[in-house]
Design an enzyme around this catalytic site. Sequence first.
Site, PDB file in Angstrom:
ATOM      1  N   ASP A  42       1.033  -1.445  -0.068  1.00 16.01           N
ATOM      2  CA  ASP A  42       0.080   0.261  -0.285  1.00 16.01           C
ATOM      3  C   ASP A  42       0.782   1.493  -0.052  1.00 16.01           C
ATOM      4  O   ASP A  42       2.458   1.461   0.250  1.00 16.01           O
ATOM      5  CB  ASP A  42      -0.863   0.318   1.289  1.00 16.01           C
ATOM      6  CG  ASP A  42      -2.726   1.256   0.975  1.00 16.01           C
ATOM      7  OD1 ASP A  42      -1.992   1.153  -0.327  1.00 16.01           O
ATOM      8  OD2 ASP A  42      -3.259   0.546   1.626  1.00 16.01           O
ATOM      9  N   GLU A  55     -10.406   6.683   4.379  1.00 15.00           N
ATOM     10  CA  GLU A  55      -9.793   6.407   5.738  1.00 15.00           C
ATOM     11  C   GLU A  55      -9.305   6.810   7.054  1.00 15.00           C
ATOM     12  O   GLU A  55     -10.434   7.337   7.582  1.00 15.00           O
ATOM     13  CB  GLU A  55      -8.622   6.423   4.924  1.00 15.00           C
ATOM     14  CG  GLU A  55      -7.660   5.217   3.670  1.00 15.00           C
ATOM     15  CD  GLU A  55      -6.590   5.934   2.899  1.00 15.00           C
ATOM     16  OE1 GLU A  55      -5.373   5.451   4.085  1.00 15.00           O
ATOM     17  OE2 GLU A  55      -6.782   6.016   1.705  1.00 15.00           O
TER      18      GLU A  55
HETATM   19  C1  BGC Z   1      -5.482   3.179   0.232  1.00 13.25           C
HETATM   20  C2  BGC Z   1      -5.269   1.814  -0.564  1.00 13.25           C
HETATM   21  C3  BGC Z   1      -5.498   2.422  -1.900  1.00 13.25           C
HETATM   22  C4  BGC Z   1      -3.777   3.612  -1.880  1.00 13.25           C
HETATM   23  C5  BGC Z   1      -3.963   4.381  -3.533  1.00 13.25           C
HETATM   24  C6  BGC Z   1      -4.106   4.158   0.290  1.00 13.25           C
HETATM   25  O1  BGC Z   1      -4.092   4.595   1.270  1.00 13.25           O
HETATM   26  O2  BGC Z   1      -5.242   2.370   2.001  1.00 13.25           O
HETATM   27  O3  BGC Z   1      -6.553   1.137  -0.111  1.00 13.25           O
HETATM   28  O4  BGC Z   1      -5.739   1.422  -2.493  1.00 13.25           O
HETATM   29  O5  BGC Z   1      -3.518   4.374  -0.713  1.00 13.25           O
HETATM   30  O6  BGC Z   1      -4.314   5.038  -2.964  1.00 13.25           O
HETATM   31  C1  BGC Z   2      -3.390   9.771  -2.088  1.00 16.34           C
HETATM   32  C2  BGC Z   2      -3.679   8.934  -1.491  1.00 16.34           C
HETATM   33  C3  BGC Z   2      -3.374   8.604  -0.278  1.00 16.34           C
HETATM   34  C4  BGC Z   2      -3.224   8.914   0.558  1.00 16.34           C
HETATM   35  C5  BGC Z   2      -2.886   8.010   1.666  1.00 16.34           C
HETATM   36  C6  BGC Z   2      -2.976  11.071  -0.726  1.00 16.34           C
HETATM   37  O1  BGC Z   2      -2.222  11.505  -0.864  1.00 16.34           O
HETATM   38  O2  BGC Z   2      -4.103  11.118  -3.002  1.00 16.34           O
HETATM   39  O3  BGC Z   2      -4.230   8.054  -2.486  1.00 16.34           O
HETATM   40  O4  BGC Z   2      -3.956   6.494  -0.033  1.00 16.34           O
HETATM   41  O5  BGC Z   2      -2.416   9.771   0.084  1.00 16.34           O
HETATM   42  O6  BGC Z   2      -1.679   8.549   2.524  1.00 16.34           O
END
Ligand code: BGC
Ligand code: BGC
Length: 634
Positions: A329, A524
């Site tokens: 991830d 998240e």
């Molecule tokens: C998330 C994932 C996601 C990835 C890419 C992460 O923070 O946990 O679900 O696919 O970012 O954006």
């Molecule tokens: C990104 C997301 C990612 C997240 C994780 C964001 O800045 O755009 O895709 O999941 O950071 O911390």
Amino acid sequence: MIKTTRILILPILILLFATQTVAVDIGMAGAVRRKTRELDTKVLDHKNATVGNTPVVVNSPVTIDEKVEALLAKMTLDEKIGQMTHPDSASLKGREEDIKTYFIGAILSGGNSDTSDNSPVSWADQYNLYQTYATQTRLAIPIIYGIDAVHGHNNVYGAVVFPHNIGLGCTNNETLVEQAAQVTAEEMTGTGINWAYAPCIAVARDERWGRTYESFGETPELVKKLGVAHIKGLQGTDLSQKPNVVACAKHYMGDGGTNQGIDQGDTVLDETSLRAIHLAGYVDAIAAGVKTIMVSYSSWNGIKMHRSQYLLTDVLKNELGFKGFVVSDWDAINQLTGPLSNQIATSINAGVDMVMMSGNYASFINTLRDLVEQGTVSQSRIDDAVRRILKVKYELGLFDNPFEDRNYLSGIGSSAHRDIARQCVRESLVLLKNNNNTLPLAKNINKIIVAGKNADDIGNQCGGWTISWQGDGGAITTGTTILQGIKNIVSTGTTVTYSVDGTGAAGSGADVGIVVIGERPYAEGTGDSETLALDTVDLTAVNNVKNAGIPVIVILVSGRPMILDTVLANASAFVAAWLPGTEGQGVAEVLFGDYNFKGKLSFSWPRSVDQLPLNSGDADYDPLFSYGYGLTYP
Ligand code: BGC
Ligand code: BGC
């Protein structure tokens, strides 16, 4: 950097063709080099060679596995590491040539990494630009491009946005979920993007978790069924055909089982329960042919998933026989202990095949090269990772067809696609209360007052992972709000007025009030909540309409069950609409009786947060509404 050279492969017994030159790593171990030679004999397209009187038939690689081996044999260490490097598009901005320089094999656009005008064409152009650089490298290996198309191709302006998984869970309709995923694949293909980080097959066990809405439901049975349907919809029956795209089951594993629903937290469970609840979905996803799996930020009994060799390699790859590739991830390996070199060695050795990163790909590449040269990461681990990645690329048909196909552009946000999303909305709605058959409403009611902050807000009804990572309120993309849906469906003589806080209800002469309340977008950990309480503005809006002395229909737009406080008692009818996406018309179609309610709760509804975690099958199960509950019209 290991130097490469072009040497002549001399199969002992076979005639040599001067054109058949192949580069191999000088530094490769003898065994690897021998393998290279064996394989290259296969690559020789030499059908008429003879050894003595026996013809020797040497074929071009035919099967995907043969193609993978033949290609792998030609790759330098740097080319291999490039395949394992998965940077975000924002970090490549203005440095797209780095794709060539570093042989980058995979790119993503994270939630906040939209193209500057976010139009479908700009995405297609960007995809083609990346692919142009990739195919200009020595071995011309195309990139795979990942995006969080988790409820439609949701980053792209104008794409259809489906209900989040929690709503799809309430439809309990695998045919529909498969169709929705097919539509998503088609819209992705319009932009060229060929890898969806979906489905999320988390089994969310505590709705304080901010990612509850990404979960189909609280039971492994439901998650398995709809997860498989989603994978089938994205990948189709033949992945090499457009518009099929690569799916990614995530987040392996136990993401939905963390203590108190804390995002990226610790899932404290014995192994039998871990397998029964959280592994079950992966067993079926693998059987359904899912090509990629994303590792969870969370831990199991204190051990971060990204360093669990037991769960990534022993269980997932060896025991379950997963043949696709494992992606980490976003910057997740940086949460492991130690300097970068430790983080990389630990995660790759545990079984991560491709590393997702917001930036800093150069340090990743340099560090991993050092680790291989020192022997901390073995050449065979690298080969295993690259073999898996190349295999998926071949299966996807990328080598034959690396560029975007403009024929699919016009499908993005089409009315045919919106029809399917509207059906998803209709079937996801759960009717929790309907005193005296308040619903369905007649279309020719004289006057309706609509209230609530979520009645006329596309952004709020889409939730997180829409246009941006966290999502946002307001007219962030095209679609129909619930208010607009109501206006569209009523008879011409019916007046519909809107008063956000409901104060307009008093003295308005309205016959009925519809108050649309709930959450604002989040994604998240931002969405973690200790209280699951409704906004006071929502309670006020319901009270204001109620005080006008008319029946109140409450529609809750939220990513999860919430603590309903006085609202349920004040409502004559109560509907859980989850995060329906862009097609608010579907809500109106059920409220006004064009369709019946079908949705059944995919989560147990708690009376208070003290009850959490609360899941069907618990010994002392006493929810406000049970898992599977949902009323219908007579
Ligand atoms: C998330 C994932 C996601 C990835 C890419 C992460 O923070 O946990 O679900 O696919 O970012 O954006
Ligand atoms: C990104 C997301 C990612 C997240 C994780 C964001 O800045 O755009 O895709 O999941 O950071 O911390």
